[in-house]
Structures are given as structure tokens and as C-alpha cells.
Design a protein around this motif. Structure first.
Motif, mmCIF file in Angstrom:
data_model
loop_
_atom_site.group_PDB
_atom_site.id
_atom_site.type_symbol
_atom_site.label_atom_id
_atom_site.label_comp_id
_atom_site.label_asym_id
_atom_site.label_seq_id
_atom_site.Cartn_x
_atom_site.Cartn_y
_atom_site.Cartn_z
ATOM 1 N N ILE A 84 0.834 -1.204 0.000
ATOM 2 C CA ILE A 84 0.000 0.000 0.000
ATOM 3 C C ILE A 84 0.868 1.254 0.000
ATOM 4 O O ILE A 84 0.627 2.185 -0.773
ATOM 5 C CB ILE A 84 -0.958 -0.016 1.211
ATOM 6 C CG1 ILE A 84 -2.015 -1.109 1.029
ATOM 7 C CG2 ILE A 84 -1.624 1.339 1.408
ATOM 8 C CD1 ILE A 84 -2.842 -1.380 2.254
ATOM 9 N N GLN A 85 1.896 1.264 0.832
ATOM 10 C CA GLN A 85 2.778 2.429 0.914
ATOM 11 C C GLN A 85 3.531 2.643 -0.395
ATOM 12 O O GLN A 85 3.626 3.763 -0.893
ATOM 13 C CB GLN A 85 3.747 2.235 2.089
ATOM 14 C CG GLN A 85 4.750 3.314 2.279
ATOM 15 C CD GLN A 85 6.121 2.950 1.727
ATOM 16 O OE1 GLN A 85 6.400 1.819 1.379
ATOM 17 N NE2 GLN A 85 6.962 3.946 1.625
ATOM 18 N N CYS A 86 4.024 1.587 -0.985
ATOM 19 C CA CYS A 86 4.804 1.700 -2.212
ATOM 20 C C CYS A 86 3.921 2.125 -3.384
ATOM 21 O O CYS A 86 4.301 2.971 -4.191
ATOM 22 C CB CYS A 86 5.481 0.367 -2.515
ATOM 23 S SG CYS A 86 6.546 0.378 -3.950
ATOM 24 N N ARG A 87 2.730 1.553 -3.483
ATOM 25 C CA ARG A 87 1.834 1.912 -4.579
ATOM 26 C C ARG A 87 1.340 3.350 -4.440
ATOM 27 O O ARG A 87 1.124 4.040 -5.436
ATOM 28 C CB ARG A 87 0.636 0.956 -4.643
ATOM 29 C CG ARG A 87 0.985 -0.429 -5.105
ATOM 30 C CD ARG A 87 1.515 -0.434 -6.500
ATOM 31 N NE ARG A 87 0.481 -0.143 -7.448
ATOM 32 C CZ ARG A 87 0.517 -0.432 -8.727
ATOM 33 N NH1 ARG A 87 1.567 -1.046 -9.224
ATOM 34 N NH2 ARG A 87 -0.463 -0.124 -9.529
ATOM 35 N N TYR A 88 1.157 3.815 -3.214
ATOM 36 C CA TYR A 88 0.760 5.206 -3.001
ATOM 37 C C TYR A 88 1.845 6.155 -3.506
ATOM 38 O O TYR A 88 1.560 7.110 -4.225
ATOM 39 C CB TYR A 88 0.461 5.449 -1.525
ATOM 40 C CG TYR A 88 0.093 6.873 -1.211
ATOM 41 C CD1 TYR A 88 -1.147 7.387 -1.598
ATOM 42 C CD2 TYR A 88 0.975 7.718 -0.553
ATOM 43 C CE1 TYR A 88 -1.494 8.702 -1.328
ATOM 44 C CE2 TYR A 88 0.636 9.026 -0.281
ATOM 45 C CZ TYR A 88 -0.593 9.512 -0.668
ATOM 46 O OH TYR A 88 -0.921 10.809 -0.408
ATOM 47 N N LYS A 89 3.092 5.865 -3.131
ATOM 48 C CA LYS A 89 4.209 6.696 -3.600
ATOM 49 C C LYS A 89 4.349 6.603 -5.118
ATOM 50 O O LYS A 89 4.641 7.597 -5.781
ATOM 51 C CB LYS A 89 5.511 6.282 -2.926
ATOM 52 C CG LYS A 89 5.631 6.742 -1.509
ATOM 53 C CD LYS A 89 7.001 6.396 -0.953
ATOM 54 C CE LYS A 89 7.145 6.925 0.450
ATOM 55 N NZ LYS A 89 8.466 6.617 1.003
ATOM 56 N N TYR A 90 4.151 5.406 -5.667
ATOM 57 C CA TYR A 90 4.248 5.216 -7.113
ATOM 58 C C TYR A 90 3.175 6.024 -7.841
ATOM 59 O O TYR A 90 3.458 6.676 -8.845
ATOM 60 C CB TYR A 90 4.109 3.730 -7.449
ATOM 61 C CG TYR A 90 4.057 3.433 -8.918
ATOM 62 C CD1 TYR A 90 5.207 3.439 -9.694
ATOM 63 C CD2 TYR A 90 2.853 3.139 -9.546
ATOM 64 C CE1 TYR A 90 5.162 3.166 -11.048
ATOM 65 C CE2 TYR A 90 2.792 2.869 -10.896
ATOM 66 C CZ TYR A 90 3.958 2.872 -11.640
ATOM 67 O OH TYR A 90 3.902 2.606 -12.977
ATOM 68 N N SER A 91 1.950 6.010 -7.339
ATOM 69 C CA SER A 91 0.878 6.758 -8.000
ATOM 70 C C SER A 91 1.103 8.262 -7.882
ATOM 71 O O SER A 91 0.806 9.010 -8.819
ATOM 72 C CB SER A 91 -0.489 6.371 -7.435
ATOM 73 O OG SER A 91 -0.584 6.724 -6.081
ATOM 74 N N GLN A 92 1.647 8.727 -6.752
ATOM 75 C CA GLN A 92 1.982 10.140 -6.613
ATOM 76 C C GLN A 92 3.039 10.548 -7.623
ATOM 77 O O GLN A 92 2.916 11.580 -8.287
ATOM 78 C CB GLN A 92 2.501 10.437 -5.208
ATOM 79 C CG GLN A 92 1.461 10.724 -4.191
ATOM 80 C CD GLN A 92 2.086 11.137 -2.883
ATOM 81 O OE1 GLN A 92 3.218 10.752 -2.553
ATOM 82 N NE2 GLN A 92 1.363 11.922 -2.109
#
Length: 124
Positions: A78-86
Motif C-alpha cells: 500500500i505504501q509503495c503503490r501510493y508513492k508510485y501513483s503520486q
């Protein structure tokens, strides 16, 4: 000699692709997949061993290791995908701004934008 080289090239096969396909999707192409599972495996292993060291109950330690693997993997995913989408959103914005800049380059609109930026007290 040239015939042997041609024959050898025909006999050589490219190495097989070692990618993992799940539900018709190559998991090596999914962002954050590899790191999430590696952190989950190491986190579950470490927490399971730590639980076993303190409680000395193998079944409970195995259960704890599996649960912590799932938890660590999910949290990191969740944390990695959030940063990736940002980051992806920011890159798309930057592409649009660069496209606009190339369209307005050398026109009176660019001069107006530059003047408005220089006169803006918020931008220093």
C-alpha cells in the motif's frame, strides 16, 4: 568456416523467459511487487523467529510468521503503490507542462507568462 558460424547461430536458442505469470499477467512488470514480497518474507521470517525465541511454541510461531508476512507485505504494498501513483501523477503533470512550454516557446504568450511570474510576489 562461415557455414559453421551460420549453423551454430541456428542451433543456438534464446534462453527461456524466467518470468512468473499469474492470472495472465507477468508479475515482474508490476511495480512494487518484488520489493513487497521480499520485505514480507524477511519480516515474517524475522518476526516468526523472534516469536519462537520468546514463546518456544513452534505452531504459534509459524502462525505468527504467516500473519506477519501478510501484514508486512500488505502494508509495504500500500505504501509503495501510493508513492508510485503520486510520482506517476507528478510525471504526467510535468509532461503536460513541458508540452505547453514547447507550444508557447517564442510567442507573446511566453513573454506574458514570464512577466506575470516576475511580477508575482508569491514567487521569489
Amino acid at each position: 568456416m562461415a557455414e559453421q558460424d551460420a549453423d551454430n547461430k541456428e542451433l543456438e536458442k534464446p534462453p527461456p523467459d524466467k518470468s512468473l505469470i499469474i492470472f495472465g499477467r507477468d508479475v515482474s512488470k508490476i511495480p512494487c511487487f518484488r520489493n513487497s514480497f521480499l520485505y514480507g518474507i524477511y519480516g515474517g521470517l524475522g518476526l516468526g523467529l523472534g516469536h519462537f525465541m520468546f514463546k518456544s511454541r513452534p505452531l504459534a510461531a509459524c502462525n505468527f510468521a504467516v500473519y506477519s508476512f501478510c501484514g508486512v507485505t500488505l502494508v509495504y504494498w500500500i505504501q509503495c503503490r501510493y508513492k508510485y501513483s503520486q510520482m506517476k501523477f507528478q510525471m504526467l503533470q510535468m509532461q503536460e507542462l513541458l508540452r505547453r512550454q514547447t507550444v508557447f516557446e517564442g510567442t507573446h504568450v511566453e513573454k506574458e507568462l514570464d512577466d506575470s511570474i516576475k511580477n508575482d510576489p508569491k514567487v521569489s
